[in-house]
Design an enzyme around this catalytic site. Sequence first.
Site, PDB file in Angstrom:
ATOM      1  N   ARG A 125      41.772  60.991  58.395  1.00 28.09           N
ATOM      2  CA  ARG A 125      42.852  61.880  57.959  1.00 28.09           C
ATOM      3  C   ARG A 125      44.250  61.333  58.267  1.00 28.09           C
ATOM      4  O   ARG A 125      45.245  62.008  58.011  1.00 28.09           O
ATOM      5  CB  ARG A 125      42.683  63.255  58.630  1.00 28.09           C
ATOM      6  CG  ARG A 125      41.400  63.957  58.229  1.00 28.09           C
ATOM      7  CD  ARG A 125      41.075  65.103  59.175  1.00 28.09           C
ATOM      8  NE  ARG A 125      40.858  64.633  60.540  1.00 28.09           N
ATOM      9  CZ  ARG A 125      40.612  65.432  61.578  1.00 28.09           C
ATOM     10  NH1 ARG A 125      40.563  66.735  61.399  1.00 28.09           N
ATOM     11  NH2 ARG A 125      40.409  64.928  62.780  1.00 28.09           N
ATOM     12  N   CYS A 170      44.807  55.535  65.005  1.00 28.29           N
ATOM     13  CA  CYS A 170      43.434  56.019  65.187  1.00 28.29           C
ATOM     14  C   CYS A 170      42.642  55.754  63.897  1.00 28.29           C
ATOM     15  O   CYS A 170      43.185  55.775  62.796  1.00 28.29           O
ATOM     16  CB  CYS A 170      43.441  57.511  65.507  1.00 28.29           C
ATOM     17  SG  CYS A 170      41.786  58.175  65.854  1.00 28.29           S
ATOM     18  N   HIS A 192      47.480  61.152  66.915  1.00 26.35           N
ATOM     19  CA  HIS A 192      47.571  62.372  66.104  1.00 26.35           C
ATOM     20  C   HIS A 192      47.047  63.556  66.890  1.00 26.35           C
ATOM     21  O   HIS A 192      46.103  63.424  67.674  1.00 26.35           O
ATOM     22  CB  HIS A 192      46.810  62.220  64.787  1.00 26.35           C
ATOM     23  CG  HIS A 192      45.330  62.029  64.962  1.00 26.35           C
ATOM     24  ND1 HIS A 192      44.434  63.055  64.766  1.00 26.35           N
ATOM     25  CD2 HIS A 192      44.599  60.970  65.338  1.00 26.35           C
ATOM     26  CE1 HIS A 192      43.205  62.602  64.997  1.00 26.35           C
ATOM     27  NE2 HIS A 192      43.270  61.346  65.353  1.00 26.35           N
ATOM     28  N   ASP A 219      40.660  57.696  62.562  1.00 22.99           N
ATOM     29  CA  ASP A 219      40.459  58.974  61.874  1.00 22.99           C
ATOM     30  C   ASP A 219      40.860  58.887  60.388  1.00 22.99           C
ATOM     31  O   ASP A 219      41.969  58.455  60.064  1.00 22.99           O
ATOM     32  CB  ASP A 219      41.301  60.051  62.582  1.00 22.99           C
ATOM     33  CG  ASP A 219      40.905  61.454  62.171  1.00 22.99           C
ATOM     34  OD1 ASP A 219      40.930  61.748  60.951  1.00 22.99           O
ATOM     35  OD2 ASP A 219      40.566  62.261  63.049  1.00 22.99           O
ATOM     36  N   CYS A 245      43.144  64.878  68.088  1.00 20.82           N
ATOM     37  CA  CYS A 245      42.335  63.651  68.051  1.00 20.82           C
ATOM     38  C   CYS A 245      40.976  63.852  68.742  1.00 20.82           C
ATOM     39  O   CYS A 245      40.904  64.218  69.911  1.00 20.82           O
ATOM     40  CB  CYS A 245      43.088  62.510  68.733  1.00 20.82           C
ATOM     41  SG  CYS A 245      42.192  60.941  68.693  1.00 20.82           S
TER      42      CYS A 245
END
Length: 210
Positions: A46, A42, A98, A44, A101
Amino acid sequence: MKSYEKLLENNKNWASATIEKDPEFFHRLSNTQTPEYLWIGCSDSRVPPDSITGTRPGEIFIHRNIANMVVHTDLNMLSVLQYAVEVLKVKHVIVCGHYGCGGVKAAMTQQSFGIINKWLRNIKDVYRFHEEEVNSFQNDEDKLNKLIELNVQEQVMNLAKTSIIQKSWKENNAPHLHGWVYGLNDGLIKPIFEMPAGTHMDPLYEFDNL
Ligand code: CO
């Protein structure tokens, strides 16, 4: 100092610290890359693949998009996959989602987010395939996290359906496909699904003239 200038400053420090520890580092890497893994994760911020897996430059080939999707009309993903499998000959392809998400969460709502609706529709399909299992959970967070796991599983299966993987399984008995989910809360990766090379699927997905 402007915020982006910090990045350039950090970069200079990193480059000199790296050379200090290993004077040949850049010389070695500038000539070739031989990563053993392709990571599809992803976008993302993080979930940085290198940091969470303790891997260094040269070790993982990476493709990231919203909600770590493997969409068969995505020329970008297919190009990365083909290059990784046929040229770099990676041994493992890892789809890593994750928990929590935002992409999967958005797909579970009826809210419109603009052009990304078209992307998220692929996740709504995953929900439709597994509606009963997802809805067997009571609270929304558990439902979301179950859909996140099932989405990773479906994306691994989408990989297996590509002619790139089918051909490589037939000719090289590789790569091994993995589905993992990373926990934002504890920093741990949970392996949830895998398809070793040669795993049989519905014969409709298997070509006999590759
Ligand atoms: Co995400």
